[in-house]
Design a protein around this motif. Structure first.
Motif, PDB file in Angstrom:
ATOM      1  N   SER A 195       0.820  -1.229   0.000  1.00  0.00           N
ATOM      2  CA  SER A 195       0.000   0.000   0.000  1.00  0.00           C
ATOM      3  C   SER A 195       0.843   1.264   0.000  1.00  0.00           C
ATOM      4  CB  SER A 195      -0.923   0.005   1.226  1.00  0.00           C
ATOM      5  OG  SER A 195      -1.731  -1.153   1.263  1.00  0.00           O
ATOM      6  N   LEU A 196       2.167   1.113  -0.016  1.00  0.00           N
ATOM      7  CA  LEU A 196       3.050   2.271   0.108  1.00  0.00           C
ATOM      8  C   LEU A 196       3.479   2.809  -1.250  1.00  0.00           C
ATOM      9  CD1 LEU A 196       5.402   0.885   2.910  1.00  0.00           C
ATOM     10  CD2 LEU A 196       3.358   2.302   3.197  1.00  0.00           C
ATOM     11  N   LEU A 197       3.289   4.115  -1.438  1.00  0.00           N
ATOM     12  CA  LEU A 197       3.811   4.812  -2.602  1.00  0.00           C
ATOM     13  C   LEU A 197       4.854   5.821  -2.150  1.00  0.00           C
ATOM     14  CD1 LEU A 197       0.465   5.310  -4.590  1.00  0.00           C
ATOM     15  CD2 LEU A 197       2.237   3.564  -4.952  1.00  0.00           C
ATOM     16  N   LYS A 198       5.347   6.633  -3.043  1.00  0.00           N
ATOM     17  CA  LYS A 198       6.491   7.499  -2.748  1.00  0.00           C
ATOM     18  C   LYS A 198       6.245   8.416  -1.554  1.00  0.00           C
ATOM     19  CE  LYS A 198       9.692  10.796  -4.869  1.00  0.00           C
ATOM     20  NZ  LYS A 198      10.101  11.481  -6.129  1.00  0.00           N
ATOM     21  N   ASP A 199       5.083   9.074  -1.511  1.00  0.00           N
ATOM     22  CA  ASP A 199       4.837  10.015  -0.413  1.00  0.00           C
ATOM     23  C   ASP A 199       4.789   9.299   0.931  1.00  0.00           C
ATOM     24  OD1 ASP A 199       2.456   8.718  -1.001  1.00  0.00           O
ATOM     25  OD2 ASP A 199       1.202  10.524  -0.910  1.00  0.00           O
ATOM     26  N   ALA A 200       4.260   8.072   0.940  1.00  0.00           N
ATOM     27  CA  ALA A 200       4.202   7.319   2.196  1.00  0.00           C
ATOM     28  C   ALA A 200       5.601   6.885   2.636  1.00  0.00           C
ATOM     29  CB  ALA A 200       3.299   6.098   2.033  1.00  0.00           C
ATOM     30  N   CYS A 201       6.437   6.501   1.693  1.00  0.00           N
ATOM     31  CA  CYS A 201       7.813   6.124   2.038  1.00  0.00           C
ATOM     32  C   CYS A 201       8.551   7.312   2.640  1.00  0.00           C
ATOM     33  CB  CYS A 201       8.543   5.603   0.797  1.00  0.00           C
ATOM     34  SG  CYS A 201       7.926   4.019   0.176  1.00  0.00           S
ATOM     35  N   TRP A 202       8.417   8.469   2.006  1.00  0.00           N
ATOM     36  CA  TRP A 202       9.105   9.661   2.502  1.00  0.00           C
ATOM     37  C   TRP A 202       8.605  10.041   3.896  1.00  0.00           C
ATOM     38  CZ3 TRP A 202       8.267  14.536   4.309  1.00  0.00           C
ATOM     39  CH2 TRP A 202       9.358  15.424   4.303  1.00  0.00           C
ATOM     40  N   MET A 203       7.293  10.010   4.074  1.00  0.00           N
ATOM     41  CA  MET A 203       6.732  10.433   5.353  1.00  0.00           C
ATOM     42  C   MET A 203       7.076   9.455   6.463  1.00  0.00           C
ATOM     43  SD  MET A 203       5.120  13.133   6.392  1.00  0.00           S
ATOM     44  CE  MET A 203       4.210  13.798   4.992  1.00  0.00           C
ATOM     45  N   SER A 204       7.057   8.155   6.171  1.00  0.00           N
ATOM     46  CA  SER A 204       7.392   7.178   7.213  1.00  0.00           C
ATOM     47  C   SER A 204       8.853   7.307   7.617  1.00  0.00           C
ATOM     48  CB  SER A 204       7.089   5.755   6.735  1.00  0.00           C
ATOM     49  OG  SER A 204       7.915   5.368   5.663  1.00  0.00           O
ATOM     50  N   ALA A 205       9.733   7.583   6.640  1.00  0.00           N
ATOM     51  CA  ALA A 205      11.151   7.783   6.968  1.00  0.00           C
ATOM     52  C   ALA A 205      11.333   9.026   7.829  1.00  0.00           C
ATOM     53  CB  ALA A 205      11.974   7.889   5.694  1.00  0.00           C
ATOM     54  N   THR A 206      10.613  10.080   7.482  1.00  0.00           N
ATOM     55  CA  THR A 206      10.733  11.322   8.246  1.00  0.00           C
ATOM     56  C   THR A 206      10.273  11.131   9.690  1.00  0.00           C
ATOM     57  OG1 THR A 206      10.431  12.676   6.263  1.00  0.00           O
ATOM     58  CG2 THR A 206      10.022  13.734   8.392  1.00  0.00           C
ATOM     59  N   PHE A 207       9.070  10.555   9.879  1.00  0.00           N
ATOM     60  CA  PHE A 207       8.538  10.430  11.235  1.00  0.00           C
ATOM     61  C   PHE A 207       9.262   9.372  12.054  1.00  0.00           C
ATOM     62  CE2 PHE A 207       5.065  13.282  10.460  1.00  0.00           C
ATOM     63  CZ  PHE A 207       4.783  13.745  11.743  1.00  0.00           C
ATOM     64  N   SER A 208       9.500   8.218  11.476  1.00  0.00           N
ATOM     65  CA  SER A 208      10.236   7.197  12.222  1.00  0.00           C
ATOM     66  C   SER A 208      11.661   7.659  12.495  1.00  0.00           C
ATOM     67  CB  SER A 208      10.253   5.877  11.443  1.00  0.00           C
ATOM     68  OG  SER A 208       8.966   5.323  11.349  1.00  0.00           O
ATOM     69  N   GLY A 209      12.228   8.400  11.554  1.00  0.00           N
ATOM     70  CA  GLY A 209      13.561   8.963  11.771  1.00  0.00           C
ATOM     71  C   GLY A 209      13.579   9.978  12.893  1.00  0.00           C
ATOM     72  N   MET A 210      12.560  10.828  12.939  1.00  0.00           N
ATOM     73  CA  MET A 210      12.457  11.802  14.024  1.00  0.00           C
ATOM     74  C   MET A 210      12.296  11.101  15.371  1.00  0.00           C
ATOM     75  SD  MET A 210      10.024  14.606  12.111  1.00  0.00           S
ATOM     76  CE  MET A 210       9.600  15.483  13.605  1.00  0.00           C
ATOM     77  N   ASP A 211      11.454  10.062  15.409  1.00  0.00           N
ATOM     78  CA  ASP A 211      11.286   9.302  16.648  1.00  0.00           C
ATOM     79  C   ASP A 211      12.609   8.677  17.083  1.00  0.00           C
ATOM     80  OD1 ASP A 211       8.608   9.917  16.727  1.00  0.00           O
ATOM     81  OD2 ASP A 211       7.934   7.987  15.940  1.00  0.00           O
ATOM     82  N   SER A 212      13.367   8.176  16.121  1.00  0.00           N
ATOM     83  CA  SER A 212      14.671   7.579  16.441  1.00  0.00           C
ATOM     84  C   SER A 212      15.609   8.619  17.028  1.00  0.00           C
ATOM     85  CB  SER A 212      15.288   6.963  15.176  1.00  0.00           C
ATOM     86  OG  SER A 212      14.501   5.901  14.685  1.00  0.00           O
ATOM     87  N   LEU A 213      15.725   9.758  16.369  1.00  0.00           N
ATOM     88  CA  LEU A 213      16.611  10.813  16.855  1.00  0.00           C
ATOM     89  C   LEU A 213      16.225  11.269  18.254  1.00  0.00           C
ATOM     90  CD1 LEU A 213      17.019  13.030  13.659  1.00  0.00           C
ATOM     91  CD2 LEU A 213      18.875  11.875  14.873  1.00  0.00           C
ATOM     92  N   ARG A 214      14.948  11.514  18.487  1.00  0.00           N
ATOM     93  CA  ARG A 214      14.500  12.008  19.785  1.00  0.00           C
ATOM     94  C   ARG A 214      14.694  10.967  20.882  1.00  0.00           C
ATOM     95  NH1 ARG A 214       9.311  12.829  20.099  1.00  0.00           N
ATOM     96  NH2 ARG A 214       9.325  14.531  21.611  1.00  0.00           N
ATOM     97  N   SER A 215      14.850   9.702  20.484  1.00  0.00           N
ATOM     98  CA  SER A 215      15.132   8.634  21.446  1.00  0.00           C
ATOM     99  C   SER A 215      16.624   8.408  21.648  1.00  0.00           C
ATOM    100  CB  SER A 215      14.481   7.325  20.978  1.00  0.00           C
ATOM    101  OG  SER A 215      13.081   7.459  20.870  1.00  0.00           O
ATOM    102  N   GLY A 216      17.447   9.205  20.977  1.00  0.00           N
ATOM    103  CA  GLY A 216      18.890   9.103  21.168  1.00  0.00           C
ATOM    104  C   GLY A 216      19.601   8.203  20.179  1.00  0.00           C
ATOM    105  N   THR A 217      18.893   7.747  19.147  1.00  0.00           N
ATOM    106  CA  THR A 217      19.504   6.896  18.124  1.00  0.00           C
ATOM    107  C   THR A 217      20.087   7.768  17.019  1.00  0.00           C
ATOM    108  OG1 THR A 217      18.045   5.024  18.569  1.00  0.00           O
ATOM    109  CG2 THR A 217      19.067   5.105  16.398  1.00  0.00           C
ATOM    110  N   THR A 218      21.340   7.517  16.670  1.00  0.00           N
ATOM    111  CA  THR A 218      22.022   8.322  15.663  1.00  0.00           C
ATOM    112  C   THR A 218      22.249   7.571  14.352  1.00  0.00           C
ATOM    113  OG1 THR A 218      24.134   7.719  16.698  1.00  0.00           O
ATOM    114  CG2 THR A 218      23.157   9.831  17.331  1.00  0.00           C
ATOM    115  N   THR A 219      22.093   6.237  14.363  1.00  0.00           N
ATOM    116  CA  THR A 219      22.190   5.445  13.129  1.00  0.00           C
ATOM    117  C   THR A 219      21.137   4.356  13.149  1.00  0.00           C
ATOM    118  OG1 THR A 219      24.593   5.761  12.972  1.00  0.00           O
ATOM    119  CG2 THR A 219      23.644   4.004  11.650  1.00  0.00           C
ATOM    120  N   ILE A 220      20.469   4.162  12.002  1.00  0.00           N
ATOM    121  CA  ILE A 220      19.575   3.025  11.840  1.00  0.00           C
ATOM    122  C   ILE A 220      20.030   2.195  10.643  1.00  0.00           C
ATOM    123  CG2 ILE A 220      17.568   4.172  12.855  1.00  0.00           C
ATOM    124  CD1 ILE A 220      16.522   4.472   9.917  1.00  0.00           C
ATOM    125  N   VAL A 221      19.829   0.885  10.741  1.00  0.00           N
ATOM    126  CA  VAL A 221      20.047  -0.020   9.616  1.00  0.00           C
ATOM    127  C   VAL A 221      18.662  -0.501   9.211  1.00  0.00           C
ATOM    128  CG1 VAL A 221      21.230  -2.091   8.791  1.00  0.00           C
ATOM    129  CG2 VAL A 221      22.284  -0.684  10.590  1.00  0.00           C
TER     130      VAL A 221
END
Length: 449
Positions: free
Chosen positions: A104-130
């Motif tokens: 169900s994922l298209l380009k806008d959903a991929c970008w938005m999920s990366a942005t939000f999950s990335g923000m959640d990671s950063l705010r939790s103290g994570t600096t690298t994700i694989v």
């Protein structure tokens, strides 16, 4: 030369042979730690430098950034979703939820999920994700879309696309090509992005696809990011179809090695542990996800005894590595009925092995507080009510610190989070836009029922 100077920090490297500096300083130059020591900043370092950023940590605790060695950014869209089904097995979970969601994922959903999950990671103290990505309706260019979003918020990342035959041979080949395309795109750049080759799991990848993969990868020195024996269906399928267990199959295909990652490994046996150890392939365990899917927990004690490096990831279940490594400890103690076990093992996995894994993936030293390492670190607003020293630092990190206390996050020498807020983004505007995208994703998801 870009510089960042941090003063008045309690510097803590909570490794098995770590250190604690009660008050010290750290200097980053061009994204790399160029100096750190106890006490006041020396005169020659303290001199005014045009454009230098300075942070007065005011006694906050400076830690190496946390590392998540297995993530699914797109899992964000499962928050609040209803499948309309009751899943009775791990395969049901895949079919009822995840394989419908990724389609169900298209380009806008991929970008938005990366942005939000990335923000959640950063705010939790994570600096690298694989990250291990899948979007069968938007394959070509998908990893670049993720990378663009993650680079804009300042999160270091290692990306791969999930190769699978479940959407036909054309989709499998497209997945192969997306991995190699992205790997070539980023390997010569000195940015925040690195690439691997991703595979879903043995039971959805045919021998034809493995042969195509090896031919198209060619001479590239790349690691493979693979789900291994997460559920019983994976091993059963491999033995029935190919007459061999999963790790043997991967070894025969040339996919094992120190640059690769074998994820989960819940159902592997002693012969497979031996192959992983011999090849130097690390295993990444994902305790919270495994427990949520009721697939059991891997034989970590036996893995370590065999000489396998064991790291920790979240499998997209959370972006919070503080939660994950806590649950790894209690989960393993429960599995082995050992109330005193796994303290040093979890410490080593989270602080040292994850750093080894990411450093091999990125080609730079990550997750360490030493000169020459990437300037990826966090400031935690932690008031220590008991003595804190090199011998008990991980105990303070484990029982006292949390994602909520992360004040500042620095990646590649740049401040990405300040005052627990991700810089350079308007979160309220993003939330409004993301809810629109999520509505379209969920509508597409429902049509696949």
């Amino acid at each position: 030369m870009a510089e960042l100077l941090v003063r008045n920090a309690r510097i803590v490297y909570p490794a098995t042979r770590g250190f604690v500096v009660d008050r010290g300083w750290l200097l980053a130059q061009d994204g790399v730690i160029s100096g750190l020591a106890a006490g006041d900043v020396p005169v020659d370092v303290a001199r005014l430098v045009a454009g230098r950023q300075e942070i007065d940590a005011a006694g906050m605790t400076l830690l190496p950034g946390l590392l998540n060695t297995h993530m699914h950014l797109y899992s964000m869209y499962s928050r609040g979703i209803g499948t309309g089904r009751v899943s009775h097995s791990f395969l049901d979970v895949l079919q009822d939820l995840w394989w419908r969601l990724d389609r169900s994922l298209l380009k806008d959903a991929c970008w938005m999920s990366a942005t939000f999950s990335g923000m959640d990671s950063l705010r939790s103290g994570t600096t690298t994700i694989v990250d291990h990505h899948a979007s069968p309706s938007y394959i070509a260019g998908s990893l670049s879309t993720l990378s663009d979003a993650l680079s804009k918020i300042g999160l270091r990342h290692v990306l791969s696309y999930e190769i699978t035959d479940r959407n036909g041979i054309q989709g499998a080949v497209a997945g192969v090509d997306e991995n190699t395309r992205f790997f070539d795109e980023v390997r010569e750049k000195k940015g925040l992005a690195s690439g691997m080759v991703g595979l879903h799991a043995s039971f959805t990848v045919s021998d034809v696809t493995l042969t195509t993969l090896r031919e198209r990868v060619g001479s590239r020195k790349v690691g493979y990011h693979v789900h291994v024996a997460e559920g019983a269906v994976d091993e059963e399928d491999s033995v029935e179809k190919y007459g061999k267990r999963i790790v043997t199959r991967l070894d025969d295909a040339g996919l094992l090695g120190p640059r690769s990652i074998a994820v989960h490994c819940v159902g592997i046996d002693a012969s497979e542990r031996e192959l992983l150890a011999k090849s130097g392939t690390p295993v990444v365990v994902n305790t919270m996800s495994n427990m949520n899917n009721a697939v059991g927990l891997p034989a970590v004690r036996e893995m370590l005894k065999a000489g396998i490096q064991v790291g920790i990831g979240t499998d997209g279940y959370t972006a919070n590595m503080f939660e994950e490594f806590r649950n790894t400890l209690v989960g393993l103690r429960h599995r082995y009925e050992d109330p005193a076990g796994f303290w040093a093992e979890v410490q080593q996995a989270q602080i040292e092995t994850n750093a080894d894994i990411v450093s091999r993936c990125t080609g730079c030293t990550v997750g360490r507080l030493e000169e020459g390492a990437a300037a990826d670190f966090i400031l935690v607003d932690y008031a220590s009510p008991t003595p804190l020293n090199s011998e008990n630092a991980f105990g303070h990190m484990f029982f006292g610190m949390s994602a909520d206390l992360v004040d500042t996050v620095v990646v590649n020498g740049n401040v990405a989070v300040k005052g627990h807020h991700v810089l350079g983004v308007n979160r309220e505007d993003l939330e409004r836009e993301s809810r629109k995208v999520a509505k379209a994703v969920w509508e597409a998801f429902d049509r696949l029922s």
